[in-house]
Write an enzyme that holds these catalytic residues in place. Structure first.
Site, short mmCIF file in Angstrom:
data_model
loop_
_atom_site.label_atom_id
_atom_site.label_comp_id
_atom_site.label_asym_id
_atom_site.label_seq_id
_atom_site.Cartn_x
_atom_site.Cartn_y
_atom_site.Cartn_z
N PHE A 277 6.81 -2.79 -9.62
CA PHE A 277 7.41 -2.61 -8.29
C PHE A 277 8.31 -3.78 -7.93
O PHE A 277 9.32 -3.62 -7.23
CB PHE A 277 6.31 -2.46 -7.23
CG PHE A 277 6.83 -2.06 -5.88
CD1 PHE A 277 7.11 -3.03 -4.93
CD2 PHE A 277 7.07 -0.73 -5.57
CE1 PHE A 277 7.61 -2.67 -3.68
CE2 PHE A 277 7.56 -0.36 -4.33
CZ PHE A 277 7.83 -1.33 -3.37
N HIS B 188 -0.69 6.85 -6.99
CA HIS B 188 -0.01 5.55 -6.96
C HIS B 188 1.00 5.43 -8.11
O HIS B 188 2.06 4.82 -7.97
CB HIS B 188 -1.06 4.44 -7.04
CG HIS B 188 -0.50 3.09 -6.71
ND1 HIS B 188 -0.53 2.03 -7.58
CD2 HIS B 188 0.14 2.63 -5.61
CE1 HIS B 188 0.05 0.99 -7.04
NE2 HIS B 188 0.46 1.32 -5.84
N1 LIG Z 1 -0.29 0.41 -11.47
C1 LIG Z 1 0.72 -0.36 -11.99
C2 LIG Z 1 1.33 -1.36 -11.25
N2 LIG Z 1 0.93 -1.60 -9.96
C3 LIG Z 1 1.33 -2.81 -9.24
C4 LIG Z 1 2.72 -2.69 -8.61
O1 LIG Z 1 3.73 -2.76 -9.62
C5 LIG Z 1 2.96 -3.83 -7.63
O2 LIG Z 1 2.87 -5.05 -8.31
C6 LIG Z 1 1.97 -3.79 -6.49
O3 LIG Z 1 2.01 -2.51 -5.90
C7 LIG Z 1 2.28 -4.87 -5.44
O4 LIG Z 1 3.57 -4.72 -4.95
N3 LIG Z 1 2.32 -2.09 -11.78
C8 LIG Z 1 2.74 -1.87 -13.07
O5 LIG Z 1 3.64 -2.56 -13.56
N4 LIG Z 1 2.16 -0.88 -13.81
C9 LIG Z 1 1.16 -0.12 -13.31
O6 LIG Z 1 0.65 0.78 -14.03
C1 LIG Z 2 0.17 3.22 -11.87
C2 LIG Z 2 -0.93 2.73 -11.03
O1 LIG Z 2 -0.74 2.22 -9.95
C3 LIG Z 2 -2.29 3.02 -11.52
O2 LIG Z 2 -2.56 2.22 -12.63
C4 LIG Z 2 -3.32 2.73 -10.43
O3 LIG Z 2 -4.49 3.41 -10.83
P1 LIG Z 2 -5.23 4.37 -9.75
O4 LIG Z 2 -4.25 5.48 -9.44
O5 LIG Z 2 -6.46 4.90 -10.46
O6 LIG Z 2 -5.55 3.53 -8.54
#
Ligand SMILES: Nc1c(NC[C@H](O)[C@H](O)[C@H](O)CO)[nH]c(=O)[nH]c1=O
Ligand SMILES: CC(=O)[C@@H](O)COP(=O)(O)O
Length: 235
Positions: free
Chosen positions: A136, A167
């Protein structure tokens, strides 16, 4: 006007060719130009490659293209095609913005990218790696780096892996739009090297596993775009 059967030349950049036998991941590395002439970024000459009789492109097979006279007897100017050639990238400067989330995947993606940069003579001192918490955050930092004017291209690396909630969609879509906006707003090529996978196996397979290394592929794109901008799109 009756269509005239003219010889259509399909140009294949020496390092890019379309082969239906390639696996989908490898095919992703190659694309085909169809044009009437290809202006190499390393020289002003244009090269013409035609499919050899057996039907597959053979870079060594160069035949004169005879453009048949149209009924109106005027000759079409060769269409000028520009490409960012994948030649030596020595002197190009790159930033890699990498997400720490899923580092078990993003680190080999980065290593694949660095290996590719090295193969194309990019100097180590010309690559800056910037770590961010997750995908993000990638877009904002990519835009900041792009606007610095210090880099020929920004390579964005991450891995979004679906969990139990929606998410995933928010993060994946934000990452893609963030990288796109970074390029559009900064005017510097920002390359989307972010995996969006259903599970960890899919991700690991694309980070040096049986589906190749998408980080390495993204580095090739970064080099090509850097060359295109440097040689043809400079203001
Ligand atoms: N779930 C994943 C994330 N989640 C974190 C977000 O990217 C971000 O850092 C957070 O929401 C705070 O702003 N990030 C990834 O790179 N890959 C994932 O699977
Ligand atoms: C891509 C994501 O944010 C994911 O890894 C978070 O997992 P969950 O959807 O089980 O909270």
């Amino acid at each position: 006007m009756a269509a005239t059967s003219t010889t259509v030349s399909t140009f294949l950049h020496p390092l890019h060719h379309h082969d239906t036998n390639l696996s989908s991941s490898k095919r992703g590395m190659y694309h085909r130009f169809s044009s009437l002439s290809l202006l190499s970024t390393t020289s002003s000459k244009s090269s013409r490659i035609q499919f050899s009789p057996k039907g597959s492109a053979n870079p060594l097979f160069v035949a004169p293209v005879v453009e048949k006279k149209r009924k109106s007897s005027f000759q079409t100017e060769a269409v000028r095609q520009l490409t960012g050639s994948l030649t030596k990238a020595e002197g190009f400067r790159f930033a890699i913005v990498i997400a720490r989330f899923n580092e078990i995947v993003t680190r080999p993606l980065m290593e694949g990218a660095l290996d590719t940069f090295k193969k194309y003579s990019v100097r180590e001192e010309d690559v800056d790696v910037v770590w961010v918490p997750g995908c993000f955050e990638v877009g904002l930092v990519a835009e900041k780096l792009g606007k610095s004017g210090k880099y020929n291209a920004i390579l964005c690396i991450g891995a979004v892996i679906r969990g139990d909630t929606t998410h995933y969609d928010a993060v994946a879509n934000s990452a893609a739009s963030g990288v796109l906006s970074a390029g559009l707003n900064s005017g510097v090529p920002c390359i989307f090297g972010v995996l969006t996978c259903e599970d960890m196996d899919q991700a690991l397979n694309r980070a040096g596993g049986k589906a190749g290394n998408k980080g390495s592929e993204a580095a090739l794109t970064a080099i090509e775009m850097a060359a295109l901008f440097e040689h043809h799109l400079k203001e």
